[in-house]
Scaffold this motif. Structure first.
Motif, PDB file in Angstrom:
ATOM      1  N   ALA A 205       0.834  -1.205   0.000  1.00 16.22           N
ATOM      2  CA  ALA A 205       0.000   0.000   0.000  1.00 16.22           C
ATOM      3  C   ALA A 205       0.868   1.254   0.000  1.00 16.22           C
ATOM      4  CB  ALA A 205      -0.930  -0.006   1.213  1.00 16.22           C
ATOM      5  N   ALA A 206       1.964   1.216   0.754  1.00 16.39           N
ATOM      6  CA  ALA A 206       2.881   2.358   0.784  1.00 16.39           C
ATOM      7  C   ALA A 206       3.521   2.566  -0.586  1.00 16.39           C
ATOM      8  CB  ALA A 206       3.957   2.135   1.849  1.00 16.39           C
ATOM      9  N   TRP A 207       3.849   1.487  -1.266  1.00 15.15           N
ATOM     10  CA  TRP A 207       4.451   1.591  -2.599  1.00 15.15           C
ATOM     11  C   TRP A 207       3.458   2.175  -3.613  1.00 15.15           C
ATOM     12  CZ3 TRP A 207       3.174  -0.956  -7.236  1.00 15.15           C
ATOM     13  CH2 TRP A 207       4.123  -0.839  -8.266  1.00 15.15           C
ATOM     14  N   LEU A 208       2.211   1.758  -3.541  1.00 14.63           N
ATOM     15  CA  LEU A 208       1.189   2.256  -4.467  1.00 14.63           C
ATOM     16  C   LEU A 208       0.878   3.727  -4.225  1.00 14.63           C
ATOM     17  CD1 LEU A 208      -1.243  -0.780  -4.482  1.00 14.63           C
ATOM     18  CD2 LEU A 208      -0.015   0.118  -6.469  1.00 14.63           C
ATOM     19  N   GLY A 209       0.919   4.135  -2.946  1.00 16.64           N
ATOM     20  CA  GLY A 209       0.645   5.538  -2.621  1.00 16.64           C
ATOM     21  C   GLY A 209      -0.702   5.996  -3.144  1.00 16.64           C
ATOM     22  N   GLY A 210      -0.708   7.118  -3.836  1.00 20.56           N
ATOM     23  CA  GLY A 210      -1.953   7.678  -4.351  1.00 20.56           C
ATOM     24  C   GLY A 210      -2.563   6.888  -5.487  1.00 20.56           C
ATOM     25  N   TYR A 211      -1.828   5.917  -6.037  1.00 25.05           N
ATOM     26  CA  TYR A 211      -2.366   5.099  -7.123  1.00 25.05           C
ATOM     27  C   TYR A 211      -3.292   3.990  -6.615  1.00 25.05           C
ATOM     28  CZ  TYR A 211       1.080   7.265 -10.220  1.00 25.05           C
ATOM     29  OH  TYR A 211       1.822   8.166 -10.952  1.00 25.05           O
ATOM     30  N   ALA A 212      -3.265   3.716  -5.312  1.00 26.64           N
ATOM     31  CA  ALA A 212      -4.031   2.591  -4.768  1.00 26.64           C
ATOM     32  C   ALA A 212      -5.517   2.700  -5.097  1.00 26.64           C
ATOM     33  CB  ALA A 212      -3.823   2.493  -3.254  1.00 26.64           C
ATOM     34  N   ASP A 213      -6.075   3.900  -4.983  1.00 26.64           N
ATOM     35  CA  ASP A 213      -7.506   4.086  -5.233  1.00 26.64           C
ATOM     36  C   ASP A 213      -7.838   4.191  -6.721  1.00 26.64           C
ATOM     37  OD1 ASP A 213      -8.108   4.050  -2.518  1.00 26.64           O
ATOM     38  OD2 ASP A 213      -7.736   6.201  -2.303  1.00 26.64           O
ATOM     39  N   LYS A 214      -6.822   4.222  -7.560  1.00 27.91           N
ATOM     40  CA  LYS A 214      -7.053   4.360  -8.997  1.00 27.91           C
ATOM     41  C   LYS A 214      -6.951   3.024  -9.744  1.00 27.91           C
ATOM     42  CE  LYS A 214      -5.153   9.060  -8.968  1.00 27.91           C
ATOM     43  NZ  LYS A 214      -4.104   9.964  -9.498  1.00 27.91           N
ATOM     44  N   LEU A 215      -6.565   1.975  -9.024  1.00 35.17           N
ATOM     45  CA  LEU A 215      -6.419   0.679  -9.674  1.00 35.17           C
ATOM     46  C   LEU A 215      -7.777   0.078 -10.015  1.00 35.17           C
ATOM     47  CD1 LEU A 215      -3.605  -1.078  -7.598  1.00 35.17           C
ATOM     48  CD2 LEU A 215      -3.392   0.260  -9.696  1.00 35.17           C
ATOM     49  N   GLU A 216      -7.827  -0.630 -11.138  1.00 35.30           N
ATOM     50  CA  GLU A 216      -9.037  -1.357 -11.518  1.00 35.30           C
ATOM     51  C   GLU A 216      -8.901  -2.797 -11.015  1.00 35.30           C
ATOM     52  OE1 GLU A 216     -11.444  -2.975 -15.466  1.00 35.30           O
ATOM     53  OE2 GLU A 216      -9.593  -1.811 -15.706  1.00 35.30           O
ATOM     54  N   VAL A 217      -9.368  -3.017  -9.782  1.00 35.13           N
ATOM     55  CA  VAL A 217      -9.249  -4.340  -9.164  1.00 35.13           C
ATOM     56  C   VAL A 217     -10.430  -5.192  -9.605  1.00 35.13           C
ATOM     57  CG1 VAL A 217      -9.143  -5.620  -7.001  1.00 35.13           C
ATOM     58  CG2 VAL A 217      -7.998  -3.393  -7.191  1.00 35.13           C
ATOM     59  N   VAL A 218     -10.148  -6.255 -10.346  1.00 35.93           N
ATOM     60  CA  VAL A 218     -11.215  -7.114 -10.874  1.00 35.93           C
ATOM     61  C   VAL A 218     -11.409  -8.376 -10.046  1.00 35.93           C
ATOM     62  CG1 VAL A 218     -10.917  -6.256 -13.210  1.00 35.93           C
ATOM     63  CG2 VAL A 218      -9.613  -8.269 -12.469  1.00 35.93           C
ATOM     64  N   ALA A 219     -10.415  -8.710  -9.212  1.00 32.52           N
ATOM     65  CA  ALA A 219     -10.524  -9.894  -8.357  1.00 32.52           C
ATOM     66  C   ALA A 219      -9.619  -9.709  -7.150  1.00 32.52           C
ATOM     67  CB  ALA A 219     -10.152 -11.164  -9.119  1.00 32.52           C
ATOM     68  N   ILE A 220     -10.059 -10.248  -6.019  1.00 37.04           N
ATOM     69  CA  ILE A 220      -9.282 -10.181  -4.778  1.00 37.04           C
ATOM     70  C   ILE A 220      -9.079 -11.604  -4.274  1.00 37.04           C
ATOM     71  CG2 ILE A 220      -9.295  -9.413  -2.373  1.00 37.04           C
ATOM     72  CD1 ILE A 220     -10.862  -6.977  -3.234  1.00 37.04           C
ATOM     73  N   TYR A 221      -7.862 -11.919  -3.872  1.00 39.10           N
ATOM     74  CA  TYR A 221      -7.568 -13.252  -3.350  1.00 39.10           C
ATOM     75  C   TYR A 221      -7.095 -13.155  -1.908  1.00 39.10           C
ATOM     76  CZ  TYR A 221      -2.604 -12.133  -4.057  1.00 39.10           C
ATOM     77  OH  TYR A 221      -1.364 -11.540  -4.001  1.00 39.10           O
ATOM     78  N   ASN A 222      -7.300 -14.254  -1.148  1.00 40.15           N
ATOM     79  CA  ASN A 222      -6.728 -14.293   0.196  1.00 40.15           C
ATOM     80  C   ASN A 222      -5.428 -15.092   0.218  1.00 40.15           C
ATOM     81  OD1 ASN A 222      -7.910 -16.802  -0.174  1.00 40.15           O
ATOM     82  ND2 ASN A 222      -8.677 -16.970   1.913  1.00 40.15           N
ATOM     83  N   LEU A 223      -5.342 -16.140  -0.603  1.00 36.46           N
ATOM     84  CA  LEU A 223      -4.102 -16.884  -0.793  1.00 36.46           C
ATOM     85  C   LEU A 223      -3.806 -16.924  -2.293  1.00 36.46           C
ATOM     86  CD1 LEU A 223      -4.669 -19.807   1.723  1.00 36.46           C
ATOM     87  CD2 LEU A 223      -3.088 -17.903   1.987  1.00 36.46           C
TER      88      LEU A 223
END
Length: 301
Positions: A205-223
């Motif tokens: 999250a620190a690396w993404l910085g302000g880009y985190a909220d701009k990503l188009e996340v299509v899937a989330i995984y836990n493992l």
């Protein structure tokens, strides 16, 4: 509330039928019914209802089932630990772990323990750190590998000398595969397969910085181990650790992040006295980590 009564209740809940549960438990059906009735009287709640198809738990019955499963499991674990002869070392070490390359260090320690103490065995439970922490606190696990190690005032902590490198798993024909490393800006307007917690907290999250909220996340995984199938089918590119996937087939490739991002991993365990077999495992793991550190090339000055 007796442990035996809870075991009876769990058998009925699992079988969904009092007659079948009575046969499984080798008790008469009237005896079993009396035990269930005593539980209902003790709690003052209806725990189950009878129907044509058998027994169905009520809301309160489901609540009791969750607690009873934990209580019985811990009681069985305590009984197994207490049954060990005083001068011998045998039993099970319960290890909770996430998906990480540092499991190689843990595996080496397990191998050495088995060589020196053949009566010690291991039980591994895989999950996310958040999922496993609660069960560690309750005593279901002896030790836990925490990915992205945090400070714990009420836990013992052993930092492992090997770290995991974040990067992007993608198809080999993806245009990003031509790059040596991936920047946060490279991921804009791309379908992303993201970690359940990695893109919002921690080093990623620190690396993404302000880009985190701009990503188009299509899937989330836990493992992450299923990510390769999603990536292979073209659903998106996955943010994950290096080394978890075999890219030798040629259809997938991994590229590190730019600037590089690494996660510190470590073993944590409760401050109460560990079992003999757990202490042997921890001592062996320390030795493995010391040897690994000594094998690293010296830092340039």
């Amino acid at each position: 509330m007796e442990l035996r009564t809870l075991k009876y209740f769990l058998a009925v809940a699992e079988e969904g039928n009092i007659s079948n549960a009575a046969k499984l438990l080798h008790v008469s059906q009237p005896t079993l019914s009396r035990q269930l009735a005593s539980l209902e009287t003790e709690f003052g709640r209806e725990l189950y209802t009878r129907g044509r198809d058998g027994v169905e738990l009520t809301e309160y019955g489901t609540i009791l089932q969750n607690y009873a499963s934990s209580i019985v499991s811990l009681a069985d674990k305590a009984e197994a630990d207490m049954a060990m002869p005083a001068k011998s070392v045998k039993g099970v070490v319960h290890i909770a772990t996430g998906d990480s390359q540092v499991v190689g260090l843990i595996a080496e320690a397990m191998k050495r323990v088995r060589r020196d103490y053949p009566d010690i065995s291991f039980e591994l439970t895989t999950g996310t750190s958040a999922q496993l922490m609660e069960d560690l606190i309750k005593g279901f696990h002896d030790v836990m590998l925490e990915c992205e190690l945090k400070a714990h005032a009420k836990m013992n902590v052993m930092r492992l000398p090997k770290m995991d490198t974040w990067g992007v798993l993608m198809r080999s024909d993806d245009e990003l595969a031509a790059k040596d490393a991936i920047t946060a800006q490279d991921l804009l307007d791309r379908p992303i397969i993201a970690s359940q917690q990695g893109s919002r907290v921690g080093v990623l999250a620190a690396w993404l910085g302000g880009y985190a909220d701009k990503l188009e996340v299509v899937a989330i995984y836990n493992l992450p181990l299923n990510c390769k199938f999603l990536v292979r089918e073209g659903l998106g590119v996955a943010l994950t650790y290096k080394g978890l996937f075999d890219c030798e087939a040629g259809d997938l490739c991994f590229r590190p992040l730019d600037p590089p991002v690494e996660s510190v991993q470590g073993i944590i365990w409760r401050k109460s006295l560990p079992t003999k077999q757990t202490q042997i495992f921890l001592d062996t793991l320390r030795q493995v980590c010391d040897e690994y550190t000594e094998s690293l090339p010296p830092l340039l000055t």
